[in-house]
Enzyme design. Structure first.
Site, mmCIF file in Angstrom:
data_model
loop_
_atom_site.group_PDB
_atom_site.id
_atom_site.type_symbol
_atom_site.label_atom_id
_atom_site.label_comp_id
_atom_site.label_asym_id
_atom_site.label_seq_id
_atom_site.Cartn_x
_atom_site.Cartn_y
_atom_site.Cartn_z
ATOM 1 N N ASP A 10 35.184 48.122 34.326
ATOM 2 C CA ASP A 10 35.146 47.162 35.135
ATOM 3 C C ASP A 10 33.650 46.470 35.006
ATOM 4 O O ASP A 10 32.684 46.395 34.523
ATOM 5 C CB ASP A 10 34.933 47.289 37.097
ATOM 6 C CG ASP A 10 34.942 46.957 37.649
ATOM 7 O OD1 ASP A 10 35.138 46.783 39.011
ATOM 8 O OD2 ASP A 10 34.330 45.135 37.902
ATOM 9 N N ASP A 105 39.694 41.563 35.740
ATOM 10 C CA ASP A 105 38.281 42.254 35.481
ATOM 11 C C ASP A 105 37.597 44.117 35.023
ATOM 12 O O ASP A 105 37.131 44.631 35.456
ATOM 13 C CB ASP A 105 36.983 41.615 35.961
ATOM 14 C CG ASP A 105 36.297 42.454 36.892
ATOM 15 O OD1 ASP A 105 37.322 42.737 37.614
ATOM 16 O OD2 ASP A 105 35.053 42.731 37.526
ATOM 17 N N GLU A 106 38.618 44.239 35.402
ATOM 18 C CA GLU A 106 38.922 45.462 35.623
ATOM 19 C C GLU A 106 40.310 46.889 34.392
ATOM 20 O O GLU A 106 41.505 46.105 35.258
ATOM 21 C CB GLU A 106 38.673 46.497 36.769
ATOM 22 C CG GLU A 106 39.341 46.435 38.075
ATOM 23 C CD GLU A 106 39.503 46.822 39.164
ATOM 24 O OE1 GLU A 106 39.538 48.131 39.595
ATOM 25 O OE2 GLU A 106 39.245 46.142 40.526
HETATM 26 P P1 TTP Z 1 35.275 43.078 41.276
HETATM 27 O O1 TTP Z 1 34.872 43.792 40.056
HETATM 28 O O2 TTP Z 1 35.477 43.213 42.902
HETATM 29 O O3 TTP Z 1 33.678 42.237 41.788
HETATM 30 P P2 TTP Z 1 32.413 41.972 40.720
HETATM 31 O O4 TTP Z 1 33.014 41.580 39.147
HETATM 32 O O5 TTP Z 1 31.627 39.944 41.091
HETATM 33 O O6 TTP Z 1 31.359 42.939 40.687
HETATM 34 P P3 TTP Z 1 30.971 44.103 40.409
HETATM 35 O O7 TTP Z 1 29.741 44.261 39.462
HETATM 36 O O8 TTP Z 1 31.011 44.740 41.631
HETATM 37 O O9 TTP Z 1 32.247 44.809 40.092
HETATM 38 O O10 TTP Z 1 35.704 41.343 41.565
HETATM 39 C C1 TTP Z 1 35.956 40.419 40.152
HETATM 40 C C2 TTP Z 1 36.364 39.435 40.128
HETATM 41 O O11 TTP Z 1 37.182 39.711 41.563
HETATM 42 C C3 TTP Z 1 34.846 38.739 41.385
HETATM 43 O O12 TTP Z 1 33.542 38.445 40.199
HETATM 44 C C4 TTP Z 1 35.795 37.548 41.637
HETATM 45 C C5 TTP Z 1 36.880 38.149 41.895
HETATM 46 N N1 TTP Z 1 36.952 38.443 43.668
HETATM 47 C C6 TTP Z 1 37.299 37.936 44.234
HETATM 48 O O13 TTP Z 1 37.584 36.582 43.857
HETATM 49 N N2 TTP Z 1 37.796 37.683 45.750
HETATM 50 C C7 TTP Z 1 37.335 38.891 45.892
HETATM 51 O O14 TTP Z 1 37.440 39.511 47.508
HETATM 52 C C8 TTP Z 1 36.687 39.737 45.158
HETATM 53 C C9 TTP Z 1 36.314 41.313 45.963
HETATM 54 C C10 TTP Z 1 36.915 39.487 43.519
HETATM 55 MG MG MG Z 2 33.877 44.033 38.207
#
Ligand code: TTP
Ligand code: MG
Length: 407
Positions: A10, A105-106
């Site tokens: 991720d 992103d995962e």
């Molecule tokens: P995530 O992987 O949940 O968050 P992140 O990558 O920003 O942070 P982390 O380091 O905790 O992984 O989500 C990936 C992307 O998806 C995030 O950058 C933005 C988008 N996203 C949204 O648009 N709305 C949301 O509610 C969430 C949770 C994520």
């Molecule tokens: Mg992320």
């Protein structure tokens, strides 16, 4: 039999990190992607510096700017994130063909037996992180375990820029001390329910009799019990195609102006339609979503007698639902969304040969081609032109105030 090894990868603060690569001046600062706090909407992504102030995804932008006035708010560009995502997935696909993307992103990667190629799975994970850093300038966090759930919990726990490997057989012990909310699938409601029963940790959940959980949560209680015990046999599966496509947006001000609502609906219908046709699909169901000023959210759907893929068909279905919903409604609208579901392969039905339908279909194809070449704004219908006063324009169309929600 070889012990199964599953990796969950991720990216850290994905949207924000992409923006920081493009503009290094943003590095090390509290940054929020989601738009201007004056224009409403919610936080899509917050940098770790911003999270230190309590900011998180889903939080209204106004709240975010109140908690952290010095935060830098950026609109964000979904096409940029999609490009980065494609590159990220391509790197992962180089490491194992057993790849299951879970979002932009995962992803899960089945890496069973891959240690011989890299020395160890741990070394393999380090190589993945390095390639992501070299090619994308982004940091990834990785969890490795015998199943998906534990791998995901491990990557989450390792953030940012982390790597946690849970040794085979150690899954249950690894999860035991963590709060129940850390277990994927445990949302706010389940968390409260469990807490009321005195179940605070995943370990406590694991030792609760499965019958008790089944009585409270039904069939889902069973899966939860298995996962809490570190048991998760679900396979890593290649992506299946989308079952629905939707777009939605929040208005800068609540509105009851029907022509503005329709113009927005037209624009969103065109975005949905172009994605539908890109996937070479037809839809059997049109779904309208409305959120009123008091945050009540409704969803209304309409089933078509046969599949459709034109902007016009999606828009007309949406307008009919909209007019019906608003006919006895006094509240103003905060958010509008349109979607299609029941996606099928196009069938060449007789009706399609009717000149009017054929014309409309060909027109859409031409529009798609021109837009692919010159951008979404190259062609606009009379109705969406009206939106110029409402949303600022970006390269790839109007920038909707909630890019996160307009996927
Ligand atoms: P995530 O992987 O949940 O968050 P992140 O990558 O920003 O942070 P982390 O380091 O905790 O992984 O989500 C990936 C992307 O998806 C995030 O950058 C933005 C988008 N996203 C949204 O648009 N709305 C949301 O509610 C969430 C949770 C994520
Ligand atoms: Mg992320």
């Amino acid at each position: 039999m070889m012990t199964r090894r599953i990796m969950h990868i991720d990216l850290d603060a994905f949207f924000v990190s992409v923006e920081q690569v493009d503009n290094p001046a943003l590095k090390g600062k509290p940054v929020v992607v989601g738009g201007n706090p004056e224009r409403r909407g919610v936080v899509a992504a917050a940098s770790y510096e911003a999270r230190a102030f309590g900011l998180h995804a889903g939080m209204p932008l106004v709240t975010a700017s109140r908690l952290c006035p010095q935060a830098i708010f950026i609109e964000g560009s979904f096409s940029k994130y999609r490009r980065a995502s494609h590159h990220f997935m391509a790197i992962l696909a180089d490491f194992s063909p057993y790849l299951e993307p879970m979002g932009l992103d995962e992803a899960f990667l089945d890496v069973t037996g891959f240690e011989s190629l890299h020395g160890s799975i741990h070394a393999m994970a380090l190589k993945i992180k390095q390639r992501v850093k070299d090619e994308l300038r982004l940091s990834a966090s990785i969890g490795i375990a015998g199943g998906k759930v534990v791998a995901k919990v491990a990557s989450e726990l390792s953030k940012p820029d982390g790597l946690i490997e849970v040794a085979p057989g150690e899954e249950r012990a690894f999860l035991a001390p963590l709060e129940v909310a850390k277990l994927p699938g445990v949302g706010r409601k389940t968390e409260q329910l469990l807490k009321r029963r005195g179940i605070k940790t995943i370990g406590a959940l694991a030792s609760t009799p499965v019958a008790t959980l089944k009585a409270e949560l039904g069939i889902y209680g069973e899966a939860l019990h298995r996962h809490a015990n570190g048991i998760d046999e679900r396979r890593v599966l290649p992506p299946t195609e989308a079952k629905s496509i939707s777009r939605e947006t929040t208005f800068a001000e609540d509105t009851r102006d029907l022509s503005r609502l329709k113009a927005t609906l037209r624009y969103l219908s065109e975005r949905v339609g172009s994605q539908l046709r890109e996937q070479e699909k037809e839809a059997r169901c049109i779904v309208l979503k409305l959120r009123y000023a008091d945050f009540t959210t409704i969803s209304r759907s309409h089933t078509l007698s046969q599949g459709a893929s034109t902007d016009q068909a999606i828009f007309e279905g949406g307008v009919a639902l909209l007019e019906k919903a608003l006919s006895k409604e006094t509240r103003a609208v905060r958010l509008i969304g349109i979607g299609v579901a029941g996606l099928t392969e196009p069938a060449r039905q007789l009706d399609m040969l009717k000149p009017a339908n054929l014309r409309s279909e060909q027109l859409n194809k031409t529009i798609d081609r021109i837009r692919k070449k010159y951008g979404f704004r190259a062609i606009q219908t009379g109705q969406t032109l009206r939106l110029r006063d409402i949303f600022p324009e970006g390269d790839e169309g109007y920038t909707l105030p909630t890019p996160s929600l307009s996927r």
